[in-house]
Design an enzyme around this catalytic site. Structure first.
Site, PDB file in Angstrom:
ATOM      1  N   GLU A   1      -4.120  10.463   1.049  1.00  0.00           N
ATOM      2  CA  GLU A   1      -2.921  10.886   1.776  1.00  0.00           C
ATOM      3  C   GLU A   1      -3.063  12.292   2.369  1.00  0.00           C
ATOM      4  OE1 GLU A   1       0.606  10.255  -0.582  1.00  0.00           O
ATOM      5  OE2 GLU A   1       0.254   8.103  -0.737  1.00  0.00           O
TER       6      GLU A   1
ATOM      7  N   TYR B   1       4.637   1.206   0.230  1.00  0.00           N
ATOM      8  CA  TYR B   1       5.435   0.849  -0.932  1.00  0.00           C
ATOM      9  C   TYR B   1       6.700   0.119  -0.504  1.00  0.00           C
ATOM     10  CZ  TYR B   1       2.541   3.845  -3.903  1.00  0.00           C
ATOM     11  OH  TYR B   1       1.495   4.391  -4.601  1.00  0.00           O
TER      12      TYR B   1
ATOM     13  N   GLU C   1      -2.859   1.568  -2.022  1.00  0.00           N
ATOM     14  CA  GLU C   1      -1.652   1.781  -2.827  1.00  0.00           C
ATOM     15  C   GLU C   1      -0.558   0.886  -2.270  1.00  0.00           C
ATOM     16  OE1 GLU C   1      -0.260   5.770  -3.628  1.00  0.00           O
ATOM     17  OE2 GLU C   1      -2.317   6.562  -3.750  1.00  0.00           O
TER      18      GLU C   1
ATOM     19  N   GLN D   1       0.969   1.015 -10.281  1.00  0.00           N
ATOM     20  CA  GLN D   1      -0.340   1.283 -10.874  1.00  0.00           C
ATOM     21  C   GLN D   1      -0.548   0.345 -12.064  1.00  0.00           C
ATOM     22  OE1 GLN D   1      -0.943   5.494 -11.674  1.00  0.00           O
ATOM     23  NE2 GLN D   1      -0.391   6.035  -9.598  1.00  0.00           N
TER      24      GLN D   1
END
Length: 506
Positions: free
Chosen positions: A172, A251, A308, A357
């Site tokens: 990121e 996300y 992610e 995670q």
């Protein structure tokens, strides 16, 4: 509802690394999750918690990303090698502002990967590190002769080098990894990639840190950067020596702001449907990044990596806000199932994905509670989909209108599916997102004779059902309502459920 499955038209291979995982020094993921220390009363091997290892081995976990995440760009690997009593401590400023003692470092992570049978995916420190630091870490990990870093590794107890296939060039960089613009990071990615050398027979697959969500411009700048230094408009095989893949993060977040993302366990049906609208957006975002990459790389030499992904809700009441601990309900499992269907449909470009995670953080596979280990609903989706690992994708198309409902201004399909074939077996994954009504699916299987049917289902009476150390409410069961009828494979999916149907595709 009827759908056609062409079992004799295999498509792109579904890379097993789409089922990858992510372990950051964040909350209780590493400490209290994977690592309990050699003096723990819990069964462990070299300090690594064995019930966690065994549960993940049952998933055939293909890779594990470490040490972050935001933590990666504050981590200096030399602090985590050598005798533990001599390792310096540091402040984990991103996650809880706690003191990190570096008890879990390179050797411990590589030992964990060996126990798991998983490929290591190591993220280098680009934000606050140096090119030399990253290059020497690779040498330490992978070089076999008498080089300076190989000697240091041997002094620290490891004679033979490890195999490290995946190497991340930061994390990121537009945010916690340095606050950079795309152009500045693209130059750094080329520099770090150039000095991220292959040693011996270890060949790195270098992954440039990419965009947030639908920032297609970031992906385009990285693709242009690969081609620009060749003096051509498109990427050739010679241009991918600095990085071979580009990542992005996405996300599923429902709330109105980062400070109010909603509860993981207390939600109504309207919020459930809004969650699913957010989850199904992954299809559009994957297609957008793939389209940009196709313009520069029509032969698909450069991989797309979603390293992610997952749900992100408010932390559980009474827990440290910086530890990102949330419960995991049937809703999370259905978010995972529709993601995997999208991953399978984009298997020609998407080469890896990592759930965020693995233990005790965000959309975790496992929760630890003292000596108890909890398998979450999301864990079961990974387990039920194991047959897709490295299988050939199969086309599955709805005939007629796909069931859907209007959610705000969005149209939400309430049916999702994908299929693959491997070793003479066909695996079909089916999701019914309707909160209240079952769905009868008639599969017209073409190009194969359906034999030896087995079917499993994951559901529960409530969408908010979840598992704890004392109450297991979401488990996988046999799906009974499956039958061959007039050449059609008829499957009745309960409301809010995920199911898999497998058969011999002779």
């Amino acid at each position: 509802m009827r759908a056609v499955l062409d079992a004799d038209l295999p498509g792109p291979r579904i890379n097993r690394h789409l089922y990858g995982h992510f372990a950051e020094h964040l909350g209780r993921c590493v400490y209290g999750g994977f690592w309990v220390g050699e003096d723990s009363d819990l069964p462990n091997e070299g300090g690594l918690r064995l019930d966690v290892v065994e549960a993940l081995r049952a998933l055939d976990i293909p890779n594990l990303r470490w040490p972050g995440g935001c933590f990666a760009d504050t981590y200096h690997w030399r602090d985590g090698v050598g005798p533990r009593e001599d390792r310096p401590s540091m402040v984990n400023s991103h996650w809880g502002d706690v003191v990190e003692d570096n008890a879990f470092g390179t050797h411990e992570f590589m030992a964990l990967c060996e126990l798991l049978g998983a490929d290591p995916y190591v993220s280098a420190n680009v934000g606050s590190g140096t090119v030399r630091e990253a290059a020497e870490w690779i040498e330490y990990l992978t070089r076999a002769d008498d080089s300076p870093m190989a000697r240091l590794r041997r002094e620290n107890g490891r004679d033979e080098p490890w195999r490290v296939p995946f190497w991340g060039l930061g994390n990121e960089p537009w945010g916690c990894g340095g606050g950079m613009g795309s152009g500045a990071y693209a130059e750094l990615a080329r520099q770090y990639g150039t000095y991220s050398l292959d040693h011996g027979d270890n060949h790195l697959y270098r992954i440039a840190a990419g965009a947030a969500d639908a920032d297609y411009r970031w992906t385009e700048v990285l693709m242009q950067n690969l081609g620009r230094h060749l003096g051509v408009g498109r990427v050739s095989g010679h241009g991918t020596n600095t990085y071979q893949a580009i990542s992005f993060h996405h996300y599923t977040i429902v709330g109105d702001s980062w400070d109010a993302k909603g509860s993981a366990t207390r939600f109504d049906t309207d919020e459930y449907y809004r969650t699913m609208v957010k989850a199904t957006a992954i299809e559009r975002i994957l297609a957008g990044h793939a389209a940009v990459m196709d313009a520069y790389d029509p032969d698909k030499r450069v991989g797309l990596v979603l390293d992610e992904w997952g749900t992100w809700f408010d932390v559980e009441p009474g827990t440290n806000p910086g530890f990102l601990f949330q419960q995991n309900t049937l809703r999370d499992a259905l978010v995972a199932s529709v993601h995997f269907d999208a991953f399978h449909r984009h298997a020609d470009r998407l080469v890896m994905a990592n759930i965020a995670q693995t233990v005790n953080v965000l959309q975790a596979m496992l929760l630890t509670d003292g000596d108890a280990l909890v398998l979450t609903p999301s864990y079961h989706v990974f387990a039920m989909n194991k047959g897709h690992h490295d299988a050939a994708s199969l086309p599955l198309a709805v005939r007629g209108v796909t069931p859907s409902r209007t959610v705000g201004e969005a149209d939400l399909p309430t049916f999702s599916a994908s299929a693959s074939t491997k070793d003479g077996r066909v695996l079909v994954s089916l999701t019914n997102l309707d909160a209240d009504e079952p769905l009868v699916v008639e599969l017209d299987v073409r190009g194969a004779r359906v034999e030896g049917i087995t079917a499993r289902v994951l559901t529960a009476p409530e969408l908010s059902a979840h598992n704890t150390a004392t109450d297991t409410r979401v488990v996988v069961r046999d799906l009974e309502d499956v039958a061959l009828d007039g050449g059609l494979l008829r499957v009745t999916l309960p409301a809010h459920s995920f199911a898999t149907v497998a058969f011999a595709g002779a």
